[in-house]
Design an enzyme around this catalytic site. Structure first.
Site, PDB file in Angstrom:
ATOM      1  N   HIS A 201     102.452  71.543  61.703  1.00 32.60           N
ATOM      2  CA  HIS A 201     101.969  70.247  61.226  1.00 32.60           C
ATOM      3  C   HIS A 201     102.914  69.109  61.608  1.00 32.60           C
ATOM      4  CE1 HIS A 201      98.272  71.249  59.059  1.00 32.60           C
ATOM      5  NE2 HIS A 201      98.847  72.408  58.804  1.00 32.60           N
ATOM      6  N   HIS A 226      94.619  77.976  62.373  1.00 29.22           N
ATOM      7  CA  HIS A 226      94.295  78.407  61.009  1.00 29.22           C
ATOM      8  C   HIS A 226      93.289  79.566  61.006  1.00 29.22           C
ATOM      9  CE1 HIS A 226      96.137  74.420  60.240  1.00 29.22           C
ATOM     10  NE2 HIS A 226      96.568  74.993  59.137  1.00 29.22           N
ATOM     11  N   GLU A 337      89.664  67.972  59.360  1.00 30.80           N
ATOM     12  CA  GLU A 337      91.027  68.022  58.808  1.00 30.80           C
ATOM     13  C   GLU A 337      91.275  66.986  57.713  1.00 30.80           C
ATOM     14  OE1 GLU A 337      94.161  67.633  61.677  1.00 30.80           O
ATOM     15  OE2 GLU A 337      95.694  68.100  60.206  1.00 30.80           O
ATOM     16  N   HIS A 392      91.109  77.684  53.027  1.00 26.74           N
ATOM     17  CA  HIS A 392      90.939  77.659  54.488  1.00 26.74           C
ATOM     18  C   HIS A 392      89.725  78.451  54.950  1.00 26.74           C
ATOM     19  CE1 HIS A 392      93.606  75.001  56.633  1.00 26.74           C
ATOM     20  NE2 HIS A 392      94.323  75.026  55.522  1.00 26.74           N
TER      21      HIS A 392
HETATM   22 CU1  CUO Z   1      97.784  73.927  57.692  1.00 20.23          CU
HETATM   23 CU2  CUO Z   1      95.542  73.378  55.244  1.00 20.23          CU
HETATM   24  O1  CUO Z   1      96.332  72.956  57.091  1.00 20.23           O
HETATM   25  O2  CUO Z   1      97.379  73.611  55.741  1.00 20.23           O
END
Ligand code: CUO
Length: 695
Positions: A201, A226, A337, A392
């Protein structure tokens, strides 16, 4: 500059005016804690010019120093972006260092770490610097408070390296066998997995200057990285006798609890717990300027499904955006997202990020108890909570639904003319580097390794603070792939290797439709195929999914027998992203867990990406399958997850029927050994907290 070895750590010496006013009269005492052993020092007072002092931090300071910083909260990521923009705009490295030192004591520490790390990764003059693992900056987010306290105590008393003792983190730290979900704690709380998630991220921020956010196929990579996490988690659950992850339902109580047992360095309080059976409710937190209802989230989900089924999304001007093309998944990734590249923030909202927040504040949705966010708010801790995977799953279902609107690959499209794979075998090496007799058997076990947390904890006298973690690991292995090339010329192929369970959790044969959601990509690489029969040998340690063990357990005295075979790390920054190598294989089971190993060779001339140039010497390529390549195009033209990303063509129900001549599969068995082995250790001895307390 951050260095990668403790002896060379550069300490920046601050003059009092660098500090917030409340500390200035005490400054000499604060500064005196740096001792002679603290490496090289530089005084940066002279670098702090008036123009730097005039830079306003007001917007950054809208996030309180003690707030639990969350990238998923718009107010927070706006403030972090402001600081990131300032860091990126500074003219020289000296200015950056001077201003960063000044800002460090004035802004939220987690916000600072995010903005400063992102700036170092993205500035042309610092992008080759090495970032330390974030577990060394915020050890409290990785190691429980009791262990840290014990380790500090022992370091205070036993400061000589020869006496050092490691405090063992118990494996049953956050639960016991009465909670079935606890069987997966070793996966969710793995140091390397959480480091990977934070780093991913950081490399792919959802907001910030356009040049930082706009990266090749970043929306698609959000989906695929993911998606692979979910496949791995599901397989890991099957190895442990659990059902697959269920999606989080909007109106049902969340059965799985999570008690993190961590103390937050930022708030100074414990990370809030999430007891069993809480329900999602509307969030109204004035402290975060965050207000939304669960109905908002349901509406966003419906609208995204509507776009998927219509095969067109609406942009902010009401224009259609085609989803049935190569870019569709990328548009969708940014929309779900949501990153700032979403085509229509008003209409499709901010589903994934708000979902993280709805869960992160579930214990105090109205700010009645002045509670800060739980672990789901932060990318370095979110994967510890079982609900992460349930959330997720909601996100992943959208992507899978979209992929199923695309035409399945035909057998012709999957074929590579003139190339046949005629054999596949895997050999697992034991400690003596000898190939096991029983081919196609892989071996996992738990290992204990030490981490030194001394750089992230401020205390005197300085010395190592060792913690011994137990983590999954495996014997290294090599694939042997036999190929027959009847084209009469030398060609290059892209080798794609996956592994998936043979049976589902009810011990019934899997259909390919089921199996494909559980396909774990183990490797992908280009290989030369000379005319006639040839053999490709590929080692597990070269996997394009993982980063080496050493990058996570930064061991100075490595003594593993096969240590030389571990890749040295050069540019740590991008290499920090990547699945931890010790978690490459699922755990398997004591009696053996049966899986299918699959290989496909596709035509590299069709897969090759133009414009990436030749790889530079020493270029960091680790983890590229789930992290991409720094400042380059994603190194494969095929959709991520190919050939299992779309629905399977009609009439095909098994992997065997799916095969074209350029594919091959073999059954493999993953054995798990209950005996815990000793990995990379720094201390001669370790002590468990239980033993310490009995003393
Ligand atoms: Cu990596 Cu929900 O995106 O955490």
């Amino acid at each position: 500059y951050p260095k990668n070895d403790l002896d060379n750590t550069l300490f920046i010496e601050l003059s009092p005016e660098y500090l917030p006013r409340k500390y200035q009269t005490k400054a000499p005492q604060i500064l005196s804690r740096f001792g002679e052993q603290d490496g090289r020092r530089i005084d940066i007072s002279s670098m702090l010019r008036d123009d730097l002092l005039n830079i306003k931090l007001d917007e950054v300071q809208t996030v309180d120093r003690r707030d639990q910083f969350s990238l998923f909260v718009p107010k927070h990521h706006r403030a972090a972006n402001k600081l990131l923009e300032i860091f990126l705009g500074l003219k020289s490295v000296d200015d950056l260092m001077a201003f960063a030192a000044y800002a460090r004591e004035r802004v939220n520490p987690a916000l600072f770490a995010y903005a400063y790390s992102a700036a170092l990764l993205h500035r042309p003059d610092t992008k080759n610097l090495m970032l330390p693992p974030v577990s060394e900056i915020f050890p409290h987010n990785f190691v429980d408070a009791q262990t840290i306290a014990e380790a500090k105590e022992s370091a205070d008393i036993l400061s000589s390296p020869s006496d050092r003792v490691a405090i063992e983190i118990p494996q049953d730290l956050t639960g016991n066998d009465r909670d079935m979900e606890h069987r997966l704690a070793y996966f969710r709380e793995d140091l390397g997995i959480n480091l990977h998630h934070w780093h991913w991220h950081l490399v792919y921020p959802l907001d910030g200057p356009t040049a930082v956010v706009t990266k090749d196929r970043r929306g698609e990579l959000f989906y695929y990285m993911h998606h692979q996490v979910l496949a791995r988690y599901n397989v890991e659950r099957m190895c442990n006798g659990l059902d697959m992850v269920k999606r989080l339902e909007w109106d049902e109580a969340i059965e799985e609890a999570y008690f993190p047992m961590l103390n937050s360095d930022v708030s100074g309080r414990d990370w809030p717990s999430r007891p069993a059976n809480l329900r999602l409710t509307d969030i109204n937190r004035p402290d975060l300027q965050l207000s939304f209802s669960i109905d908002d989230l349901k509406r966003y989900e419906e609208r995204i499904y509507e776009a998927i089924h219509r095969k067109v999304a609406l942009d902010a001007n009401g224009q259609n955006i085609e989803l049935l093309n190569e870019q569709g998944i990328d548009v969708l990734g940014n929309m779900v997202e949501a990153s700032i590249l979403t085509p229509n923030a008003d209409y499709y909202g901010n589903l994934h990020n708000m979902g993280h927040s709805a869960i992160a504040y579930i214990h105090d949705p109205k700010f009645q108890y002045i509670q800060s966010a739980a672990v789901m708010s932060e990318t370095m801790t979110a994967m510890r909570d079982p609900v992460f995977y349930r959330w997720h799953k909601v996100i992943d279902q959208l992507f899978v639904e979209h992929k199923h609107t695309l035409t399945p690959y035909t057998a012709e499209e999957l074929t590579f003319g003139g190339i046949q794979v005629t054999g596949l075998e895997v050999c697992s090496y034991n400690d003596q580097q000898i190939c096991r007799q029983d081919r196609n058997v892989l071996q996992t076990y738990f290992m204990r390794s030490d981490i030194d947390m001394s750089r992230g904890l401020d205390f005197t006298p300085r010395g190592p603070i060792l913690v011994r973690v137990t983590h999954l690991s495996h014997d290294e292995y090599a694939f042997t792939i036999r190929v027959n090339n009847t084209t009469g010329r030398r060609v290059i192929g892209t080798v794609r290797i996956f592994i998936a369970p043979v049976v589902n959790n009810k011990r019934l044969p899997t259909t390919l439709a089921e199996q494909k959601t559980l396909m774990i990509e183990l490797d992908r690489f280009a290989a030369e195929l000379s005319p006639g029969a040839s053999t490709i040998v590929r080692r597990s340690i070269d996997s394009g999914v993982t980063i080496p063990f050493k990058q996570i357990f930064r061991d100075l005295n490595a003594n593993r027998p096969d240590d030389d075979s571990y890749r040295e790390f050069d540019s740590f920054n991008y290499c920090g992203c990547g699945w931890p190598h010790h978690m490459l294989l699922p755990k398997g089971s004591r009696g053996g867990f049966d899986m299918e190993l699959f290989v496909m060779i596709s035509d590299y001339s069709q897969d090759k990406v133009q414009g990436n140039g030749e790889p530079a010497l020493g270029e960091c390529k680790t983890g590229m399958i789930i992290c991409g390549l720094k400042d380059k195009f994603y190194p494969d033209r095929k959709p991520m997850g190919y050939p299992f990303d779309r629905a399977i063509r009609t009439g095909v129900n098994t992997l065997q029927n799916f095969m074209t001549p350029n594919m091959f599969s073999v059954p493999v068995r993953i054995m798990h050994d209950d005996q815990v082995r000793l990995g990379q250790v720094l201390a001669d001895q370790s002590v468990s907290i239980k033993d310490l307390n009995q003393d």
